[in-house]
Design a protein around this motif. Structure first.
Motif, PDB file in Angstrom:
ATOM      1  N   GLY A   1      -0.884   3.086   2.931  1.00 27.09           N
ATOM      2  CA  GLY A   1      -1.153   4.329   1.989  1.00 27.09           C
ATOM      3  C   GLY A   1      -1.170   5.637   2.688  1.00 27.09           C
TER       4      GLY A   1
ATOM      5  N   GLY B   1       0.851  -1.452  -0.114  1.00 24.35           N
ATOM      6  CA  GLY B   1      -0.007   0.058  -0.111  1.00 24.35           C
ATOM      7  C   GLY B   1       0.700   1.322   0.049  1.00 24.35           C
TER       8      GLY B   1
ATOM      9  N   HIS C   1       0.488   3.882  -3.211  1.00 26.04           N
ATOM     10  CA  HIS C   1      -0.006   5.098  -2.984  1.00 26.04           C
ATOM     11  C   HIS C   1       1.091   6.177  -3.332  1.00 26.04           C
ATOM     12  CE1 HIS C   1      -3.251   2.926  -1.083  1.00 26.04           C
ATOM     13  NE2 HIS C   1      -4.065   3.851  -0.972  1.00 26.04           N
TER      14      HIS C   1
ATOM     15  N   GLY D   1      -6.729   4.798  -0.599  1.00 28.42           N
ATOM     16  CA  GLY D   1      -6.393   4.299   0.779  1.00 28.42           C
ATOM     17  C   GLY D   1      -7.295   4.216   1.698  1.00 28.42           C
TER      18      GLY D   1
ATOM     19  N   SER E   1      -5.031   9.773  -4.293  1.00 28.70           N
ATOM     20  CA  SER E   1      -4.356   8.830  -3.604  1.00 28.70           C
ATOM     21  C   SER E   1      -4.863   8.666  -2.232  1.00 28.70           C
ATOM     22  CB  SER E   1      -2.668   9.050  -3.714  1.00 28.70           C
ATOM     23  OG  SER E   1      -1.888   7.775  -3.432  1.00 28.70           O
ATOM     24  N   TYR E   2      -4.919   9.720  -1.709  1.00 29.00           N
ATOM     25  CA  TYR E   2      -5.593   9.645  -0.198  1.00 29.00           C
ATOM     26  C   TYR E   2      -7.064   8.970  -0.351  1.00 29.00           C
ATOM     27  CZ  TYR E   2      -2.440  12.424   2.454  1.00 29.00           C
ATOM     28  OH  TYR E   2      -1.552  13.162   3.209  1.00 29.00           O
TER      29      TYR E   2
END
Length: 447
Positions: free
Chosen positions: A380, A313, A317, A341, A337-338
């Motif tokens: 992430g 992860g 990420h 996750g 990307s946040y």
């Protein structure tokens, strides 16, 4: 957020004194990275690999409860004290690094982490039966020391390398944390956990008869922290020397950086999502495995696999944010990307909630996969947020604001752990965690 470069335009957005604030290292904006920094990076990485002692608590939490006859609340409080040392007091190493630099931060961390780990060994060896408070205080000292070491490693790397590499440096350090999360359970199961058929070590109900294996595991940790401190000191001369700023930035000016929109988004992410994933990794997993009646060997195997998935992860990420920022998404790539996750962690919370509603039927078949989803999201988020602190608040304020964020995360985890215990880590708690994380994603898109 974690991918924008820090420069003069960003400085102009904050209070006037910050305009003359110089970057803490002379090579911050250089295009070429000196070879000696790449040579020093592995040693800086060693400082963060083993900075996760509280995350190993799930390996022997059940044994502590059984042998020492601890209540669920007492066992949970031991982990919470670790959070106080490593997270709530996380602003202390930030302030120390900001004022005294790499060497002092590292040495203090080495004394506390190695000494705290030895106290665990001393209290548990020889069949002693320490109080939960003694173990909790030793864990708090150890975690506080490892947080010092973590700050020494990550702040040195984020400050010494150019701003354009901050995302990669943060992701690399986060991956190394996952390496430690893999190595420590492997060491526990391979060298300290007795064989399954050893009747002299195991009770009929599958719990350890003594805590000698736990004691010797902590003696090893004490030695590891001592050696990593020496390794970190060996490369101190390779790091560039700090450059004193012509005008010191005031505390008010530092705090003013938290008023912009990107900073608010980062703070909300920590409060509404990252804190829930972290408390699961530290405390919730151990309780979930007990409710699912998982054995010690199975628990160790799953924790190891969670470490590997968390490492994946972190890599995905970090790479995803860098790739998206170079495309049409631009700065929004980090936010995307946040969201990836957080959606993974939210799915894990929802799955765990479904399992807790049917403990005998659904839980045994879903709790493992739910743990993997949460570990992937946690990895992430932890890969992204140190780089976000670097770019949102500036290189000169990275250690200060990382300390604030860790303190905030620790306080929230302490509260969320109490919340989980009040619901007996059941379906209601995971419903709250899922709702909070999902709400942040909705707010992010609304912004």
């Amino acid at each position: 957020m974690a991918t924008t470069d820090y420069g003069a335009a960003e400085v102009a957005e904050v209070a006037e004194p910050a305009k003359e604030q110089q970057e803490p290292f002379v090579n911050l904006e250089d295009t070429a990275v000196p070879l000696k920094l790449w040579a020093a990076f592995p040693m800086m990485g060693m400082l963060v690999i083993f900075s996760v002692p509280s995350m190993t608590f799930g390996l022997y939490k059940q044994a502590l409860q059984s042998v020492l006859e601890l209540t669920v609340e007492e066992a949970g409080d031991i982990a919470s004290y670790g959070l106080i040392g490593g997270m709530v007091l996380g602003f202390v190493p930030g302030l120390v690094y900001d004022r005294f630099g790499y060497v002092v931060t590292l040495v203090l961390g080495g004394f506390m982490s190695s000494g705290g780990a030895f106290l665990w060994y001393y209290q548990l060896c020889g069949g002693q039966r320490p109080s939960w408070l003694g173990l909790a205080l030793a864990l708090m000292l150890t975690c506080h020391g490892t947080r010092f070491q973590y700050f020494a490693g990550i702040c040195a790397s984020l400050g010494a390398f150019p701003a354009r590499l901050s995302g990669s440096m943060s992701a690399a350090m986060a991956v190394l944390v996952s390496v430690g999360y893999i190595i420590l359970p492997q060491l526990w199961t391979s060298f300290f956990l007795p064989e399954a058929g050893d009747t002299s070590a195991w009770n009929a109900n599958g719990t350890l008869k003594t805590l000698e294996p736990v004691a010797h595991f902590w003696r090893l940790l004490s030695g590891i922290y001592f050696c990593t401190t020496l390794a970190g000191l060996s490369v101190a001369r390779l790091l560039p020397h700090p450059k004193k700023s012509s005008v010191a930035e005031s505390l008010g000016s530092k705090l003013a950086r938290g008023a912009n929109l990107e900073a608010i988004v980062l703070l909300l992410m920590v409060a509404m999502s990252l804190a829930f994933t972290y408390v699961f990794m530290v405390n919730g997993f151990g309780s979930a495995s007990s409710i699912a009646q998982a054995g010690a060997a199975e628990r160790g195997k799953i924790i190891k696999q969670m470490g590997m998935i968390g490492m994946l992860g972190r890599m995905i990420h970090g790479s995803l944010a860098d790739v998206l920022k170079r495309g049409p998404a631009g700065k929004a790539g980090t936010y995307i990307s946040y969201c990836v996750g957080i959606c993974s962690a939210t799915s894990g919370f929802i799955l765990m909630r479904a399992g807790m509603q049917d403990i005998t039927g659904t839980l045994p078949s879903v709790w493992e996969n739910a743990s993997y989803l949460i570990a992937f999201g946690f990895g992430g988020l932890f890969a992204l947020f140190p780089a976000s602190a670097r770019t949102v608040f500036g290189a000169a304020n990275t250690s200060f604001w990382l300390g604030i964020l860790f303190c905030m995360l620790g306080l929230l985890n302490f509260g969320y752990a109490r919340l989980g215990a009040s619901y007996h880590w059941g379906a209601e708690y995971y419903g709250i965690a899922a709702a909070s994380s999902a709400t942040f994603v909705i707010l992010l898109f609304a912004m």
